[in-house]
Design a protein around this motif. Structure first.
Motif, PDB file in Angstrom:
ATOM      1  N   HIS A  72       0.873  -1.143   0.078  1.00 23.72           N
ATOM      2  CA  HIS A  72      -0.131  -0.079  -0.028  1.00 23.72           C
ATOM      3  C   HIS A  72       0.769   1.264  -0.105  1.00 23.72           C
ATOM      4  O   HIS A  72       1.047   2.003  -1.050  1.00 23.72           O
ATOM      5  N   ASN A 101      -0.048 -13.706  -0.021  1.00 21.04           N
ATOM      6  CA  ASN A 101      -1.533 -13.247  -0.470  1.00 21.04           C
ATOM      7  C   ASN A 101      -1.951 -12.246   0.539  1.00 21.04           C
ATOM      8  O   ASN A 101      -2.057 -12.245   1.673  1.00 21.04           O
ATOM      9  N   CYS A 102      -2.548 -11.320  -0.230  1.00 22.54           N
ATOM     10  CA  CYS A 102      -3.187 -10.141   0.591  1.00 22.54           C
ATOM     11  C   CYS A 102      -4.528 -10.611   0.663  1.00 22.54           C
ATOM     12  O   CYS A 102      -5.518 -10.773  -0.078  1.00 22.54           O
ATOM     13  N   ASN A 115     -11.448  -6.072  -5.567  1.00 22.07           N
ATOM     14  CA  ASN A 115     -10.690  -5.975  -6.737  1.00 22.07           C
ATOM     15  C   ASN A 115      -9.019  -6.054  -6.686  1.00 22.07           C
ATOM     16  O   ASN A 115      -8.333  -6.282  -7.549  1.00 22.07           O
ATOM     17  N   LEU A 116      -8.767  -5.273  -5.678  1.00 23.08           N
ATOM     18  CA  LEU A 116      -7.470  -4.887  -5.709  1.00 23.08           C
ATOM     19  C   LEU A 116      -6.680  -6.066  -5.032  1.00 23.08           C
ATOM     20  O   LEU A 116      -5.289  -6.210  -5.137  1.00 23.08           O
ATOM     21  N   ARG A 117      -6.912  -6.807  -4.046  1.00 21.84           N
ATOM     22  CA  ARG A 117      -6.495  -7.775  -3.401  1.00 21.84           C
ATOM     23  C   ARG A 117      -5.744  -8.745  -4.255  1.00 21.84           C
ATOM     24  O   ARG A 117      -4.407  -8.977  -3.816  1.00 21.84           O
ATOM     25  N   PRO A 118      -6.246  -9.206  -5.319  1.00 24.49           N
ATOM     26  CA  PRO A 118      -5.460 -10.178  -6.009  1.00 24.49           C
ATOM     27  C   PRO A 118      -4.083  -9.487  -6.553  1.00 24.49           C
ATOM     28  O   PRO A 118      -2.772 -10.466  -6.996  1.00 24.49           O
ATOM     29  N   ARG A 119      -4.113  -8.268  -6.623  1.00 22.09           N
ATOM     30  CA  ARG A 119      -3.035  -7.536  -7.172  1.00 22.09           C
ATOM     31  C   ARG A 119      -2.044  -6.843  -6.169  1.00 22.09           C
ATOM     32  O   ARG A 119      -0.862  -6.175  -6.358  1.00 22.09           O
ATOM     33  N   ALA A 120      -2.491  -7.472  -4.808  1.00 23.62           N
ATOM     34  CA  ALA A 120      -1.779  -6.638  -3.900  1.00 23.62           C
ATOM     35  C   ALA A 120      -0.783  -7.559  -3.010  1.00 23.62           C
ATOM     36  O   ALA A 120      -0.647  -7.400  -1.919  1.00 23.62           O
TER      37      ALA A 120
ATOM     38  N   HIS C 370       6.010   2.039  -6.010  1.00 16.70           N
ATOM     39  CA  HIS C 370       5.346   0.694  -6.185  1.00 16.70           C
ATOM     40  C   HIS C 370       4.299   0.812  -5.150  1.00 16.70           C
ATOM     41  O   HIS C 370       3.654  -0.365  -4.572  1.00 16.70           O
ATOM     42  N   LYS C 372       0.256   1.177  -3.711  1.00 15.24           N
ATOM     43  CA  LYS C 372      -1.194   0.563  -4.343  1.00 15.24           C
ATOM     44  C   LYS C 372      -2.198   1.632  -3.553  1.00 15.24           C
ATOM     45  O   LYS C 372      -2.634   1.442  -2.580  1.00 15.24           O
TER      46      LYS C 372
END
Lengths: 443, 443, 443
Positions: A72, A101-102, A115-120, C370, C372
């Motif tokens: 973040h 994993n987030c 939506n963001l978790r898989p990319r975080a 980087h 988010k």
């Protein structure tokens, strides 16, 4: 002697270095299990091959080693909350499980978060906790863990610790493989002469009556300071064999294992003795952790042995609560010049600290471009060639030696007194049998 | 004011620098004799002109200063065994004598060792131990040692020590040559006014009745803060002469010697006083050792004088067991602002510490590209020109000034009160006679 | 998320950097008035935007902040004598007044000195001492000082201190502007759940009977961890408004001011409470001073409040004599893992130290390439855009936002509980009235 380029290649293990990429394919001991004693306990910082991580044991007792910053805003997860199977950032509560994993983004609306978790997600190492050690691998699909003998014995037959070394990993390994120095670095002094060190005392090198083999061995080490080396190759690495003149035309063999990429099994033991292994893990390029394993294939390690290891003896150093040796670079290893004159060759007691001092003394990263090597350095030379070849293979996209060949690590090291006429083939088979190394090559 | 290039040339003394090559031709004090008190005692580390060495006193009492690493595998010889006229590496027992010759390679067979030894020598400095100092020269065929007067008196008439300075050598030398600052840096304060410092007390600058010359001198220093400089040249360097107004139309002369490349003889003494000399030896480019010599041509240095020097007085600093001043960069020289307001100009007691503080304060390496020099800086300007010319000569393959001219160093410094009309020629001849400097040039 | 180039531009404030040139146009708090308590007292060293200075209060009580080196030979003026309206170098007595004018060159003849003095001045900052703070500006013709409300109240209604932060200024500012983290970083823990922190105790987030608004507010902060941000622009900077769900369909607003270039007015206060402001002043690019101002427009700050601020509470840290927090990077803020498990979200007590820890944890200079970001980071995003635009304007030769517009700084921050249906326009006008910000823009 190495070229400057090869010395650089041998010693640099950061993420963008050839040796770094090579090391990252093999399993590395990252922590002692007892450094993360309980589920949901405090996370700890660690550094591995120059990279920073945070390690934690989650609610289920499983260990995660993850990159240290929250994606973040970059807050450090060392300060995080280890709770309910994940590490939660203290800044805005983002949470990560042991696989990186987030799993929660509480400062966003549910749909944004989903939506963001898989990319975080964050980088996480593969973990295998075995033999009192938390082993880590940088690959998501790691090879099987090598079958070190120490891993195969019951817990009670094993003792593991670690110690910090204030120099590059490779010169520390070289010290571990170089048994020739035993005749000097680890010698005693008696009446101004080099002497064997017996039961903490000292004695000139005179053959005693009814001298047990374990004492005679110390004498042979002192008397023959130019051992003859033979290096045998097998699937996990190298068996380094040093022959010294013993009594009555016998030959005293000390046989050390080098296992890729950074392990050794030390000599000095007869079958009745405890076995010893070391792994040198780069912390960064100017220091490393040395993991120390003692085990016996048949009997338990007693409480008094454990206590001696904890206090520091043999390959185990006297360390502080952070596993840093009490004798260290900053205090010149508490070198005692009077003891150096009268009692021990170095003025520094204990093998571990003697090895540590001389390796540190070669510099933070030893310069190998001006060496004058002799025959007793053969093991060191072959170690360099072997690991540099593995590095070359990785760079060429090939599988490096020993990687994934778990059974090949089922080898032993140790000493043997050979009768006149016994060949090295006889010696290795008599001493090690099935533990001689798979596909071992005799010259 | 210097160009950035000349400032760099003046201050850098590493092995590959022009000034480094120049310094390496001259003799340098490397250690006090008492730092290596006994044959076969502990070797010590030292750094000279940015290079590391190990020093040891061998069985015959002779000193060796050798490069610090064993050529075999690079272990540090500081940990070595000083025994039987040589230093023996603790790793595999290789041995080196004080000339750097390799005399034993015990981990090789005799024929291999015999072949290897001639190629396994290490760098050793040329040594001359004289006047309580171990002098070193980087050349294998060094020039004769300069005939400093301090070297020519009996031991009992001499006291030598050293102190660490936490800045570049050149600005520390400049402080030593710059007698103009005496009127400020070393002044006292009395009722808010600059004052002379008498016997540890203070006094406004009023002429006293029956005032002895030694007290009047302090008053003249305070009263005339803009002395007139004349610089005379001789074969060993420069005689820097500062004229101040004294009483009754007399002139008070303070005359300082600069001797190439890094020595000074300080003023402040009349013939009855002890003489003082300093040598500034680069440790690295950001610090130096200042060797301090006190002697009297005719009488012994008493025990109480020695004790005062050891405690720190005048040019001798109060130092710890490692010769590092107790007042130092890290503690702001224990500056006392109340004393600065009421007693001394700086709030730091003692000349040595005052000089040390102000030289350090110019930075680790003083930037000379933005100075605003005045006439009292003439000595500093001529020092720079003289050493830079020597440097230029060395780079051109010529013999630099004073090198090898041992007799030229037979000079003195000191004070003189001249009657009206006495010329500087009269002054120098009256005060120094045969010690005026060979081929001295009067303008 | 920023490009690497913009992250560099945002964070570097040295003399030759774009942001450095921008900061140097605005007034900066340089010291607390009480750090220079008396006329002619000891000068002190300081560093501002990576540049070193010496500060002193002269005989008339006026402060000078000047470059630290004497132009004669570069001696450091920290060691200087603060006397008779000037700072005098200890080396040769050169003297400088608080404007940097050279007023005496005593080691030169009067005519040489008279000629040299006009060219021997040193750089001096413009100074305005107001509101217990010594404000500095790098321009010789500075704009008027911003009319912060804290400057406009009587002395007794104000308390000012400072604290050291061991990271770059910009990430520390971002922590100050980011009120979203209050729901995490500053939360309590009660029976394993996030809880509000009430009067030093803790409580799960259950609505209490007769709960005062100040306690309910803590509960709302915990319960709504994803506040909705609206950013309003005005002539001095930005008003950052965060809406959280309160009880009975009301909305709890926390409204923070960002004022160019490096000030914030914090929320958390209702009209009856003390107001708080911070300024983040780069010491260098890896640390900053945080000036902390508390004031009340209508009443005095009591003695007991002052004592609590001095001991460290809220935005005031517990600091040592040098204003360095007792909890700091080197000691991991004395983090208590047991307290983290049972009492507070971080295991670190007090808001100031929590903010400090998390900002430091982002690194010495946070990497923003980087991130988010989510909606609660809107204030942070707008802060970056605003100051980077000011920077761009300066580079283009334009007057940057807010510079010289002293009245525009007459704004307030604070909290408000809005009835259903109240618009943000209503809220801001009701809460702040004439202190809403000049030319404030509602979207």
């Amino acid at each position: 002697m190495l070229s400057a380029a090869d010395n650089e290649k041998l010693t640099r293990t950061g993420p963008n270095s050839p040796m770094g990429r090579t090391f990252r394919q093999y399993w590395m001991p990252a922590l002692l299990s007892r450094e993360l004693p309980e589920p949901d306990g405090p996370p700890i910082r660690l550094k591995l091959l120059g990279e920073e991580f945070v390690a934690f044991r989650d609610t289920e007792g499983k260990v995660g080693i993850v990159e240290p910053r929250c994606p973040h805003r970059g807050a450090h997860l060392f300060f995080g909350r280890n709770e309910q199977c994940g590490l939660r950032c203290i800044y805005h509560g983002w949470k990560f499980d042991r696989h990186g994993n987030c799993t929660d983004i509480p400062n966003a609306t549910p749909d944004v978060a989903a939506n963001l978790r898989p990319r975080a997600g964050i980088k996480a190492l593969s973990i295998a906790e075995q033999g009192d050690v938390i082993w880590a691998n940088f690959s998501a699909t790691p090879p099987p863990l090598p079958e070190f003998e120490y891993l195969c014995v019951p817990d009670a037959q094993r003792f593991v610790s670690k110690k910090f070394q204030q120099c590059n990993w490779a010169q520390a390994v070289e010290g571990g493989l170089d048994t020739a120095h035993f005749s000097y670095l680890h010698a005693g002094v008696f009446e101004g002469q080099k002497a064997s060190m017996l039961d903490g005392g000292k004695q000139a090198t005179v053959r005693g009556q009814n001298e047990p083999q374990s004492q005679a061995r110390m004498r042979w080490l002192i008397e023959d300071g130019a051992p003859r080396f033979t290096v045998l190759e097998h699937d996990a690495g190298l068996l380094l064999c040093a022959a010294r003149t013993a009594d009555d035309d016998c030959t005293y063999w000390r046989m050390t294992q080098y296992l890729l990429p950074n392990h050794s099994l030390t000599p000095g033991n007869f079958p009745e003795n405890t076995s010893l292994m070391n792994t040198w893990v780069p912390y960064d390029d100017e220091s490393c952790w040395i993991f120390c394993y003692a085990w016996h294939p048949e009997r338990e390690i007693s409480q008094s042995e454990r206590e001696r290891y904890l206090r520091g003896v043999g390959l185990f150093a006297a360390v502080d609560d952070d596993f840093v040796p009490l004798r260290r670079r900053e205090n010149d290893y508490l070198l005692d010049r009077e003891q150096q004159r009268t009692t021990s060759y170095t003025g520094i007691p204990n093998i571990s600290e003697q090895d540590q001092a001389v390796a540190d003394s070669q510099g933070l990263i030893a310069d190998r471009t001006h060496e004058k090597l002799v025959q007793t350095d053969l093991g060191v030379v072959r170690f360099r060639a072997t690991i540099l070849q593995a590095c070359k293979d990785v760079e060429a996209g090939k599988r490096p030696k020993a990687l994934g060949n778990a059974e090949a690590f089922h080898v032993r090291s140790g000493d043997y007194v050979a009768e006149p006429g016994e060949s090295l083939l006889d010696v290795v088979q008599a001493r090690f049998g099935e533990f001689s190394g798979s596909n071992i090559v005799f010259p």
